[in-house]
Scaffold this active site. Structure first.
Site, PDB file in Angstrom:
ATOM      1  CE1 TYR A 194      -4.209   1.026  -0.321  1.00 12.54           C
ATOM      2  CE2 TYR A 194      -4.503  -1.091   0.750  1.00 12.54           C
ATOM      3  CZ  TYR A 194      -5.017  -0.047   0.012  1.00 12.54           C
ATOM      4  OH  TYR A 194      -6.315  -0.073  -0.397  1.00 12.54           O
ATOM      5  CD  GLU A 238      -4.886   5.261   0.552  1.00 16.03           C
ATOM      6  OE1 GLU A 238      -6.009   5.460   0.092  1.00 16.03           O
ATOM      7  OE2 GLU A 238      -4.669   5.075   1.759  1.00 16.03           O
ATOM      8  CG  ASP A 292      -7.622   9.906 -24.365  1.00 19.12           C
ATOM      9  OD1 ASP A 292      -6.609   9.189 -24.324  1.00 19.12           O
ATOM     10  OD2 ASP A 292      -8.756   9.513 -24.014  1.00 19.12           O
ATOM     11  CB  THR A 344      -3.559   3.299 -22.044  1.00 21.40           C
ATOM     12  OG1 THR A 344      -3.134   3.382 -23.404  1.00 21.40           O
ATOM     13  CG2 THR A 344      -5.049   3.516 -21.973  1.00 21.40           C
ATOM     14  CE  LYS A 372      -5.975   1.600 -25.204  1.00 25.01           C
ATOM     15  NZ  LYS A 372      -7.042   2.556 -25.534  1.00 25.01           N
ATOM     16  NE  ARG A 409      -5.628  -4.188 -19.580  1.00 20.92           N
ATOM     17  CZ  ARG A 409      -5.552  -4.209 -20.910  1.00 20.92           C
ATOM     18  NH1 ARG A 409      -4.722  -5.012 -21.517  1.00 20.92           N
ATOM     19  NH2 ARG A 409      -6.327  -3.427 -21.627  1.00 20.92           N
TER      20      ARG A 409
HETATM   21  C1  LIG Z   1      -8.072   2.908 -24.639  1.00 18.76           C
HETATM   22  C2  LIG Z   1      -8.519   4.315 -24.508  1.00 18.76           C
HETATM   23  C3  LIG Z   1      -8.946   4.838 -23.285  1.00 18.76           C
HETATM   24  C4  LIG Z   1      -9.224   4.001 -22.045  1.00 18.76           C
HETATM   25  O1  LIG Z   1      -8.255   3.234 -21.545  1.00 18.76           O
HETATM   26  P1  LIG Z   1      -8.639   2.100 -20.459  1.00 18.76           P
HETATM   27  O2  LIG Z   1      -7.315   1.745 -19.899  1.00 18.76           O
HETATM   28  O3  LIG Z   1      -9.330   1.023 -21.205  1.00 18.76           O
HETATM   29  O4  LIG Z   1      -9.523   2.737 -19.441  1.00 18.76           O
HETATM   30  C5  LIG Z   1      -9.249   6.186 -23.211  1.00 18.76           C
HETATM   31  N1  LIG Z   1      -9.156   6.970 -24.291  1.00 18.76           N
HETATM   32  C6  LIG Z   1      -8.781   6.497 -25.496  1.00 18.76           C
HETATM   33  C7  LIG Z   1      -8.710   7.431 -26.646  1.00 18.76           C
HETATM   34  C8  LIG Z   1      -8.457   5.157 -25.642  1.00 18.76           C
HETATM   35  O5  LIG Z   1      -8.095   4.711 -26.845  1.00 18.76           O
END
Ligand SMILES: *Cc1c(COP(=O)(O)O)cnc(C)c1O
Length: 431
Positions: free
Chosen positions: A60, A62, A206, A232, A235, A241
């Site tokens: 933990y 935090e 994003d 993220t 990817k 993750r």
């Molecule tokens: C994959 C993705 C997310 C979300 O990611 P998670 O880890 O699945 O919550 C947010 N925005 C965009 C543009 C994405 O491609």
């Protein structure tokens, strides 16, 4: 380095929980005999998996390094400091927060840092490539904020920047978001910046989908233009993750408070350590070569699929992904996805812009090349994949000839995947 590492003990799992052990074996086998064209996935390195399967999972922590609400944090503090420092260097950002559990959590925190409930937020509409967290009514972003959607131009299928500006002037959004899930072209961040400045909005990029290509310098970085970049790490970046937020120094405190304590509790320190590993891997020349190959492969695959009658949305791709309109073949996205699944090729159905059919059916599929590129495939393999995919999409499993064709593709897929294994046999513990 000294000490002993206690890593994953698969024999213990098999003994204690054969059901879950079977799932793990099954998933490895699946990843080895299928072709993964899911645009948002790519196999992590053994080093990333080692950090994930470590005793940091027990801790933990935090708070932030040096200011934790728990004792015993000296080792995990070091992991987080390394992750933050590496992320800042890799992306040239003033500040990095590596604690978000996912891309969606990173976005929740970014909204919390930059806007108040009820504020207007301008983002790409979901059917045109936006994400659920960009204003869907099913998500906090559409329920707690006032979403306004911009679109792609019906002719070019590229972002309609004039509309972005008009909507911004009309609605005065607090926050403008760009970055999408299924947009194959480069985004003009400078143009978004100018529009945001004109109306006094924050600009959030994003970058979840393409941050790996940014890390590998295969596409332009949003960092110089955005107030906040969310992402993220799992990817094309090939990390664990998880999520990541980059921002300018002025916003650092607000972002940190928005992640913890506003949106999350304790960070997942095994994932934070694995993010640090991934950032280091992504800073190497080999990763740059990978990112460039991902884009070359996507272009080659799209060109080959276009020859098979699948129309690339927006005319092609500058990135790792493409959306293919299958209407000329008379096959729905859902049927194509299911046929490919039977043939051992993972893709997902995807709406095309202004799609006349609903998303559950969709007129297209989305493909991506990060996973197959990680496995070492290049242009010649893209040609092979295009033929296999096109054969699968055309094969109607309701007819004997179609069912046979799918079986044939499945065998060829297994053979191709076997030539480029995701995980080398010697790195893996088996029974
Ligand atoms: C994959 C993705 C997310 C979300 O990611 P998670 O880890 O699945 O919550 C947010 N925005 C965009 C543009 C994405 O491609």
């Amino acid at each position: 380095m000294e000490g002993t590492f206690w890593g994953p003990d698969f024999a213990a799992l098999e003994r204690d929980d054969p059901e879950i052990a079977a799932v793990l074996l099954g998933e490895l086998a699946r990843q080895r005999v299928t072709l993964n064209l899911v645009a948002s996935e790519s196999p992590t390195s053994p080093a990333v998996l080692a950090a994930l399967g470590s005793t940091l999972a027990n801790k933990y922590a935090e708070g932030y390094p040096g200011q934790r609400y728990y004792g015993g944090c000296e080792q995990v503090d070091r992991a987080e400091e390394l992750a933050v420092q590496r992320a800042r260097e890799l992306f040239g950002a003033d500040h990095a927060n590596v604690q978000p559990h996912s891309g969606a959590s990173a976005n929740l925190a970014a909204y919390a840092a930059l806007a108040e409930p009820g504020d207007p937020v301008l983002a790409m509409g979901l059917p045109h490539g936006g994400h659920l967290t960009h204003g869907s009514r099913a998500n906090f972003s559409g329920r707690w904020f006032h979403p306004i959607a911009y679109h792609v131009d019906p002719d070019t299928e590229e972002i309609d920047y004039d509309e972005v500006r008009e909507l911004s002037l009309a609605h005065q959004p607090k926050l403008i978001i760009c970055g999408a899930m299924s947009y194959p072209r480069l985004i003009d961040f400078a143009r978004f910046r100018r529009i945001a400045d004109e109306v006094g909005a924050y600009l959030m990029v994003d970058a979840a989908h393409f941050i790996g290509l940014v890390a590998g310098r295969a596409v332009p970085s949003p960092v110089p233009y955005a107030d906040v970049v969310t992402s993220t790490t799992h990817k094309a970046l090939r990390g664990p993750r998880g999520g990541l937020i980059l921002c300018r120094s002025e916003l650092a405190q607000r972002i940190d408070k928005a992640v913890f304590p506003f949106a999350q509790g304790g960070p997942m320190m095994h994932a934070v350590a694995a993010k640090a590993v991934a950032f280091r891997e992504a800073s190497r020349p080999a990763f740059r070569a990978y990112a460039e190959q991902v884009v070359r492969n996507a272009r080659e695959l799209v060109a080959a699929l276009a020859e098979e009658g699948m129309r690339p949305v927006a005319g092609g791709t500058d990135t790792h992904l493409a959306v293919l309109d299958l209407r000329a073949l008379g096959v729905s996205g859902r049927d194509a996805e299911q046929r490919c699944e039977r043939a051992g090729i993972s893709v997902n159905r995807n709406v095309v812009p202004y799609d006349p059919v609903r998303p559950a059916i969709a007129s297209g599929i989305r493909i991506g090349t990060p996973a197959v590129t990680t496995q070492g495939m290049a242009e010649p393999e893209m040609r092979r994949i295009a033929l296999l995919l096109a054969t699968a999409v055309r094969a109607d499993p309701g007819t004997p000839a179609g069912a046979d064709a799918l079986t044939g593709v499945r065998d060829s897929v297994r053979e191709l995947a076997g030539e480029f294994p995701a995980y080398l046999p010697e790195l893996v513990t088996t029974r």
